[in-house]
Write a protein that holds these residues in place. Structure first.
Motif, mmCIF file in Angstrom:
data_model
loop_
_atom_site.group_PDB
_atom_site.id
_atom_site.type_symbol
_atom_site.label_atom_id
_atom_site.label_comp_id
_atom_site.label_asym_id
_atom_site.label_seq_id
_atom_site.Cartn_x
_atom_site.Cartn_y
_atom_site.Cartn_z
ATOM 1 N N GLU A 45 39.605 172.228 39.862
ATOM 2 C CA GLU A 45 39.045 172.602 41.164
ATOM 3 C C GLU A 45 39.820 173.751 41.823
ATOM 4 O OE1 GLU A 45 36.162 172.194 44.079
ATOM 5 O OE2 GLU A 45 36.305 171.032 42.232
ATOM 6 N N HIS A 46 41.143 173.741 41.713
ATOM 7 C CA HIS A 46 41.939 174.763 42.393
ATOM 8 C C HIS A 46 41.918 176.117 41.688
ATOM 9 C CE1 HIS A 46 44.791 173.137 39.429
ATOM 10 N NE2 HIS A 46 45.383 174.321 39.497
ATOM 11 N N LYS A 47 41.346 176.202 40.491
ATOM 12 C CA LYS A 47 41.286 177.473 39.764
ATOM 13 C C LYS A 47 39.970 178.213 39.974
ATOM 14 C CE LYS A 47 44.551 176.288 36.182
ATOM 15 N NZ LYS A 47 44.807 176.192 34.758
ATOM 16 N N ILE A 48 39.040 177.592 40.696
ATOM 17 C CA ILE A 48 37.721 178.208 40.875
ATOM 18 C C ILE A 48 37.795 179.443 41.757
ATOM 19 C CG2 ILE A 48 35.436 177.846 41.881
ATOM 20 C CD1 ILE A 48 35.573 174.985 40.885
ATOM 21 N N ILE A 49 38.512 179.368 42.880
ATOM 22 C CA ILE A 49 38.574 180.509 43.809
ATOM 23 C C ILE A 49 39.244 181.726 43.170
ATOM 24 C CG2 ILE A 49 39.496 181.309 46.022
ATOM 25 C CD1 ILE A 49 38.811 178.581 47.155
ATOM 26 N N PRO A 50 40.383 181.570 42.457
ATOM 27 C CA PRO A 50 40.929 182.753 41.772
ATOM 28 C C PRO A 50 39.976 183.336 40.729
ATOM 29 C CG PRO A 50 42.595 181.048 41.918
ATOM 30 C CD PRO A 50 41.321 180.444 42.411
ATOM 31 N N MET A 51 39.186 182.492 40.088
ATOM 32 C CA MET A 51 38.199 183.004 39.129
ATOM 33 C C MET A 51 37.149 183.838 39.849
ATOM 34 S SD MET A 51 37.615 179.777 36.558
ATOM 35 C CE MET A 51 36.205 180.500 35.793
ATOM 36 N N ILE A 55 36.283 187.764 39.215
ATOM 37 C CA ILE A 55 34.908 188.203 38.929
ATOM 38 C C ILE A 55 34.460 189.232 39.954
ATOM 39 C CG2 ILE A 55 32.503 187.435 38.905
ATOM 40 C CD1 ILE A 55 33.569 184.780 37.729
ATOM 41 N N ARG A 56 34.827 189.019 41.194
ATOM 42 C CA ARG A 56 34.459 189.954 42.274
ATOM 43 C C ARG A 56 35.048 191.338 42.014
ATOM 44 N NH1 ARG A 56 37.115 189.598 48.212
ATOM 45 N NH2 ARG A 56 35.904 191.206 49.202
ATOM 46 N N ASN A 57 36.329 191.386 41.653
ATOM 47 C CA ASN A 57 36.963 192.673 41.360
ATOM 48 C C ASN A 57 36.331 193.336 40.142
ATOM 49 O OD1 ASN A 57 38.781 192.725 43.487
ATOM 50 N ND2 ASN A 57 40.271 191.490 42.379
ATOM 51 N N GLU A 79 40.179 192.131 31.838
ATOM 52 C CA GLU A 79 39.044 191.637 31.069
ATOM 53 C C GLU A 79 38.722 190.243 31.570
ATOM 54 O OE1 GLU A 79 37.317 193.371 28.917
ATOM 55 O OE2 GLU A 79 38.666 195.089 28.941
ATOM 56 N N LEU A 80 37.461 189.900 31.581
ATOM 57 C CA LEU A 80 37.058 188.557 31.984
ATOM 58 C C LEU A 80 37.301 187.577 30.839
ATOM 59 C CD1 LEU A 80 33.665 189.163 33.826
ATOM 60 C CD2 LEU A 80 35.909 188.816 34.829
ATOM 61 N N THR A 81 37.749 186.385 31.196
ATOM 62 C CA THR A 81 37.886 185.339 30.193
ATOM 63 C C THR A 81 36.496 184.804 29.855
ATOM 64 O OG1 THR A 81 38.128 183.617 31.870
ATOM 65 C CG2 THR A 81 40.154 184.691 31.097
ATOM 66 N N LYS A 82 36.416 183.944 28.849
ATOM 67 C CA LYS A 82 35.118 183.380 28.471
ATOM 68 C C LYS A 82 34.524 182.559 29.618
ATOM 69 C CE LYS A 82 35.929 183.191 23.539
ATOM 70 N NZ LYS A 82 36.077 182.334 22.356
ATOM 71 N N ALA A 83 35.373 181.786 30.292
ATOM 72 C CA ALA A 83 34.894 180.968 31.407
ATOM 73 C C ALA A 83 34.381 181.854 32.546
ATOM 74 C CB ALA A 83 36.009 180.057 31.909
ATOM 75 N N GLU A 84 35.095 182.948 32.825
ATOM 76 C CA GLU A 84 34.670 183.859 33.888
ATOM 77 C C GLU A 84 33.365 184.567 33.516
ATOM 78 O OE1 GLU A 84 39.067 184.878 35.735
ATOM 79 O OE2 GLU A 84 38.189 186.200 34.225
ATOM 80 N N TYR A 102 32.353 184.414 46.824
ATOM 81 C CA TYR A 102 33.800 184.272 47.013
ATOM 82 C C TYR A 102 34.115 184.006 48.488
ATOM 83 C CZ TYR A 102 38.700 185.718 47.281
ATOM 84 O OH TYR A 102 40.048 185.779 47.535
ATOM 85 N N ARG A 103 33.465 184.745 49.403
ATOM 86 C CA ARG A 103 33.690 184.522 50.835
ATOM 87 C C ARG A 103 33.248 183.131 51.268
ATOM 88 N NH1 ARG A 103 30.585 188.205 53.748
ATOM 89 N NH2 ARG A 103 29.994 189.357 51.923
ATOM 90 N N TRP A 104 32.148 182.634 50.704
ATOM 91 C CA TRP A 104 31.695 181.277 51.025
ATOM 92 C C TRP A 104 32.729 180.250 50.580
ATOM 93 C CZ3 TRP A 104 26.171 181.721 48.576
ATOM 94 C CH2 TRP A 104 25.362 182.504 49.405
ATOM 95 N N MET A 105 33.276 180.457 49.388
ATOM 96 C CA MET A 105 34.284 179.524 48.870
ATOM 97 C C MET A 105 35.528 179.512 49.759
ATOM 98 S SD MET A 105 33.314 177.964 46.147
ATOM 99 C CE MET A 105 32.069 178.065 44.907
#
Length: 158
Positions: A45-51, A55-57, A79-84, A102-105
């Motif tokens: 759960e805590h890794k979603i916002i950094p992802m 993605i935004r960048n 580079e984006l990871t597979k999950a991203e 991202y802003r909503w999160m």
């Protein structure tokens, strides 16, 4: 942000539009989180916002780490990871802008009491984020003062 006045009450819009209907921002974020959990159950759960930030960048073309004056052959490319990549595909399929999501999160990360005021419309999203950041800053400064006091006590006892 839209503010409607009804006699002596002020209603702050904390809803978003989806397919012509207004939906509460918290419901939308919960829906996105549950979809992410079904798509990527291994992501914590805590890794979603950094992802979402990464993605935004990537989405806006900020592809390099570091300073701009470094020669191109020395820059590290993002580079984006597979999950991203899976998450970006999900967002594009559901017509979600990475920056807005991202802003909503970030807005839904505020403490429970502020979130309650936000849901009732007593506080705007920006004000809620300011209050949350201010509380965090105060908590960190108090921790720093306690650490300095402990260090001074240890030094005096030597």
């Amino acid at each position: 942000m839209y503010m409607a006045k009804n006699k002596d009450k002020i209603f702050i819009n904390t809803q978003i539009r989806e397919k012509g209907k207004k939906i509460n921002i918290f419901d939308k974020v919960n829906q996105i989180r549950s979809d992410i959990k079904s798509l990527l159950p291994e992501i914590e759960e805590h890794k979603i916002i950094p992802m979402f930030s990464h993605i935004r960048n990537f989405f806006y073309g900020n592809l390099y780490y570091g300073r701009q004056n470094i020669p191109e052959n020395k820059q590290r490319k993002r580079e984006l990871t597979k999950a991203e990549t899976i998450l970006l595909d999900y967002m594009m399929k559901n017509k979600l802008n990475p920056s807005t999501t991202y802003r909503w999160m970030i807005a839904c990360r505020v403490p429970a009491d502020i979130k309650e005021k936000l849901a009732k419309g007593q506080v705007s999203i920006m004000k809620a984020m300011q209050i949350s950041a201010n509380r965090k800053r105060v908590r960190e400064s108090n921790t720093g003062l306690i650490m300095i006091e402990e260090i001074n006590n240890i030094v005096r006892s030597l």
